[in-house]
Scaffold this active site. Sequence first.
Site, PDB file in Angstrom:
ATOM      1  N   ASN A   1       7.275  12.054  -6.288  1.00 28.32           N
ATOM      2  CA  ASN A   1       7.424  13.209  -5.401  1.00 28.32           C
ATOM      3  C   ASN A   1       8.327  12.773  -4.252  1.00 28.32           C
ATOM      4  O   ASN A   1       7.886  12.079  -3.340  1.00 28.32           O
ATOM      5  CB  ASN A   1       6.031  13.623  -4.894  1.00 28.32           C
ATOM      6  CG  ASN A   1       6.098  14.717  -3.850  1.00 28.32           C
ATOM      7  OD1 ASN A   1       7.142  15.315  -3.617  1.00 28.32           O
ATOM      8  ND2 ASN A   1       4.965  15.002  -3.211  1.00 28.32           N
ATOM      9  N   TRP A   2       9.589  13.184  -4.343  1.00 32.60           N
ATOM     10  CA  TRP A   2      10.566  12.715  -3.346  1.00 32.60           C
ATOM     11  C   TRP A   2      10.411  13.431  -2.001  1.00 32.60           C
ATOM     12  O   TRP A   2      11.064  13.055  -1.026  1.00 32.60           O
ATOM     13  CB  TRP A   2      11.996  12.899  -3.881  1.00 32.60           C
ATOM     14  CG  TRP A   2      12.313  12.057  -5.086  1.00 32.60           C
ATOM     15  CD1 TRP A   2      11.453  11.226  -5.770  1.00 32.60           C
ATOM     16  CD2 TRP A   2      13.578  11.947  -5.749  1.00 32.60           C
ATOM     17  NE1 TRP A   2      12.117  10.626  -6.808  1.00 32.60           N
ATOM     18  CE2 TRP A   2      13.425  11.037  -6.831  1.00 32.60           C
ATOM     19  CE3 TRP A   2      14.834  12.530  -5.551  1.00 32.60           C
ATOM     20  CZ2 TRP A   2      14.469  10.710  -7.696  1.00 32.60           C
ATOM     21  CZ3 TRP A   2      15.874  12.194  -6.412  1.00 32.60           C
ATOM     22  CH2 TRP A   2      15.689  11.292  -7.469  1.00 32.60           C
ATOM     23  N   LYS A   3       9.607  14.478  -1.977  1.00 33.52           N
ATOM     24  CA  LYS A   3       9.402  15.260  -0.743  1.00 33.52           C
ATOM     25  C   LYS A   3      10.760  15.678  -0.157  1.00 33.52           C
ATOM     26  O   LYS A   3      11.702  15.878  -0.914  1.00 33.52           O
ATOM     27  CB  LYS A   3       8.535  14.477   0.250  1.00 33.52           C
ATOM     28  CG  LYS A   3       7.213  14.014  -0.404  1.00 33.52           C
ATOM     29  CD  LYS A   3       6.193  13.534   0.581  1.00 33.52           C
ATOM     30  CE  LYS A   3       4.935  13.097  -0.187  1.00 33.52           C
ATOM     31  NZ  LYS A   3       3.859  12.677   0.696  1.00 33.52           N
TER      32      LYS A   3
ATOM     33  N   HIS B   1       0.056  20.929  -2.921  1.00 34.89           N
ATOM     34  CA  HIS B   1       0.097  19.634  -2.231  1.00 34.89           C
ATOM     35  C   HIS B   1      -0.490  19.805  -0.824  1.00 34.89           C
ATOM     36  O   HIS B   1      -0.302  20.848  -0.191  1.00 34.89           O
ATOM     37  CB  HIS B   1       1.542  19.132  -2.160  1.00 34.89           C
ATOM     38  CG  HIS B   1       1.636  17.715  -1.692  1.00 34.89           C
ATOM     39  ND1 HIS B   1       1.539  17.372  -0.366  1.00 34.89           N
ATOM     40  CD2 HIS B   1       1.773  16.552  -2.380  1.00 34.89           C
ATOM     41  CE1 HIS B   1       1.625  16.045  -0.255  1.00 34.89           C
ATOM     42  NE2 HIS B   1       1.772  15.529  -1.469  1.00 34.89           N
TER      43      HIS B   1
ATOM     44  N   GLU C   1       0.454  18.781   1.930  1.00 26.99           N
ATOM     45  CA  GLU C   1       1.451  19.114   2.951  1.00 26.99           C
ATOM     46  C   GLU C   1       1.763  20.612   2.908  1.00 26.99           C
ATOM     47  O   GLU C   1       2.000  21.237   3.942  1.00 26.99           O
ATOM     48  CB  GLU C   1       2.714  18.252   2.753  1.00 26.99           C
ATOM     49  CG  GLU C   1       2.443  16.822   3.209  1.00 26.99           C
ATOM     50  CD  GLU C   1       3.237  15.756   2.479  1.00 26.99           C
ATOM     51  OE1 GLU C   1       4.244  16.073   1.827  1.00 26.99           O
ATOM     52  OE2 GLU C   1       2.831  14.574   2.571  1.00 26.99           O
TER      53      GLU C   1
ATOM     54  N   GLU D   1      -5.538  13.650  -4.502  1.00 29.37           N
ATOM     55  CA  GLU D   1      -4.830  12.990  -3.404  1.00 29.37           C
ATOM     56  C   GLU D   1      -5.656  13.082  -2.127  1.00 29.37           C
ATOM     57  O   GLU D   1      -5.569  14.081  -1.403  1.00 29.37           O
ATOM     58  CB  GLU D   1      -3.473  13.660  -3.174  1.00 29.37           C
ATOM     59  CG  GLU D   1      -2.536  13.575  -4.356  1.00 29.37           C
ATOM     60  CD  GLU D   1      -1.076  13.601  -3.921  1.00 29.37           C
ATOM     61  OE1 GLU D   1      -0.342  12.697  -4.286  1.00 29.37           O
ATOM     62  OE2 GLU D   1      -0.699  14.522  -3.168  1.00 29.37           O
TER      63      GLU D   1
ATOM     64  N   GLY E   1       0.748   8.648   2.542  1.00 33.16           N
ATOM     65  CA  GLY E   1       1.752   8.172   3.497  1.00 33.16           C
ATOM     66  C   GLY E   1       1.185   7.286   4.589  1.00 33.16           C
ATOM     67  O   GLY E   1       1.850   7.014   5.585  1.00 33.16           O
TER      68      GLY E   1
ATOM     69  N   SER F   1      -0.412   6.618  -1.207  1.00 34.64           N
ATOM     70  CA  SER F   1       0.014   5.234  -0.945  1.00 34.64           C
ATOM     71  C   SER F   1      -0.031   4.330  -2.177  1.00 34.64           C
ATOM     72  O   SER F   1      -0.337   3.140  -2.073  1.00 34.64           O
ATOM     73  CB  SER F   1      -0.807   4.625   0.203  1.00 34.64           C
ATOM     74  OG  SER F   1      -0.561   5.337   1.403  1.00 34.64           O
TER      75      SER F   1
ATOM     76  N   GLY G   1       4.628   9.096  -3.709  1.00 36.65           N
ATOM     77  CA  GLY G   1       5.531   9.611  -2.679  1.00 36.65           C
ATOM     78  C   GLY G   1       6.491   8.528  -2.234  1.00 36.65           C
ATOM     79  O   GLY G   1       7.495   8.243  -2.885  1.00 36.65           O
ATOM     80  N   GLY G   2       6.161   7.874  -1.124  1.00 39.77           N
ATOM     81  CA  GLY G   2       7.047   6.891  -0.502  1.00 39.77           C
ATOM     82  C   GLY G   2       7.630   5.861  -1.471  1.00 39.77           C
ATOM     83  O   GLY G   2       8.834   5.591  -1.449  1.00 39.77           O
TER      84      GLY G   2
HETATM   85  P1  PGA Z   1       2.531   8.691  -0.699  1.00 40.09           P
HETATM   86  O1  PGA Z   1       2.554  10.246  -1.075  1.00 40.09           O
HETATM   87  O2  PGA Z   1       2.645   7.938  -2.000  1.00 40.09           O
HETATM   88  O3  PGA Z   1       3.722   8.492   0.189  1.00 40.09           O
HETATM   89  O4  PGA Z   1       1.238   8.419  -0.017  1.00 40.09           O
HETATM   90  C1  PGA Z   1       1.880  10.741  -2.193  1.00 40.09           C
HETATM   91  C2  PGA Z   1       2.014  12.248  -2.237  1.00 40.09           C
HETATM   92  O5  PGA Z   1       1.919  12.887  -1.191  1.00 40.09           O
HETATM   93  O6  PGA Z   1       2.210  12.834  -3.326  1.00 40.09           O
END
Ligand code: PGA
Length: 249
Positions: free
Chosen positions: A9-11, A95, A97, A167, A173, A213, A234-235
């Site tokens: 997930n590149w956000k 998600h 977010e 999640e 993050g 994470s 994500g990251g």
């Molecule tokens: P993260 O994000 O790996 O940066 O914690 C995961 C996500 O929000 O899908």
Amino acid sequence: MRKRIIAGNWKMNETIDESVALASAIKSSLFEIDDPEVVLCPPFTSIARVGEIIYGTAIELGAQNMYWEQSGAYTGEISPPMLKALGCRYVILGHSERRGLFGETDAVVNRKIKACLENGLSPIVCVGETLEKREAGVTREIVSKQFTRSLAGISGEDIKRCVIAYEPIWAIGTGRTATPVQAQEVHAFIRSLIAESFGREAADEVRIQYGGSVNPDNAGGILSQPDIDGALVGGASLKAESFCRIVLS
Ligand code: PGA
């Protein structure tokens, strides 16, 4: 047997040029991999270019959000047919977010999931609790409520096309991951919810990813758990090297 699924997930990261570089680097390491299933979810602006790069490989394309209508006066939104036409197979929906920063309720997520399925796309449905709720000991209540409301009215066949992503918000993050045991416990609980609502066969088939994470160092432990069928990253998906190491772990 459930095939593992690792999604990046590149956000809101990567311009077109950066996306081309990242997707190309990932492709050069993973072009022969078809197990686990690998999915790249770039921002909307890069989906077309990334799709061209991974074309002909087993790597799948996903989006990070979508609106539920087919077309019309919805300024700024993207429809399911638009994503299909780009070659997307998956859409991340619900998600934390989107829920937290953009006010998406379970009812909104439910409409999006239905539209996603009706258009032949597969949703990656995210659920997870805040730190406050975990510390209050109500993780199961929160996850159960999100699951039941987000997936209300989905058929026993369609649920098999959904991926669930657990999640915990406190792990996204933050560098703070759920331990493999903590994650497995909630994954097993989610599988029991699937069995209750959709039957045992569906529960055995639906893949449940962990997200929060995930990195090359902790992926092995998390992915070795019996009810953890993959990761939503994500990251660590923004660096080809770390993403590929997760896929290969
Ligand atoms: P993260 O994000 O790996 O940066 O914690 C995961 C996500 O929000 O899908």
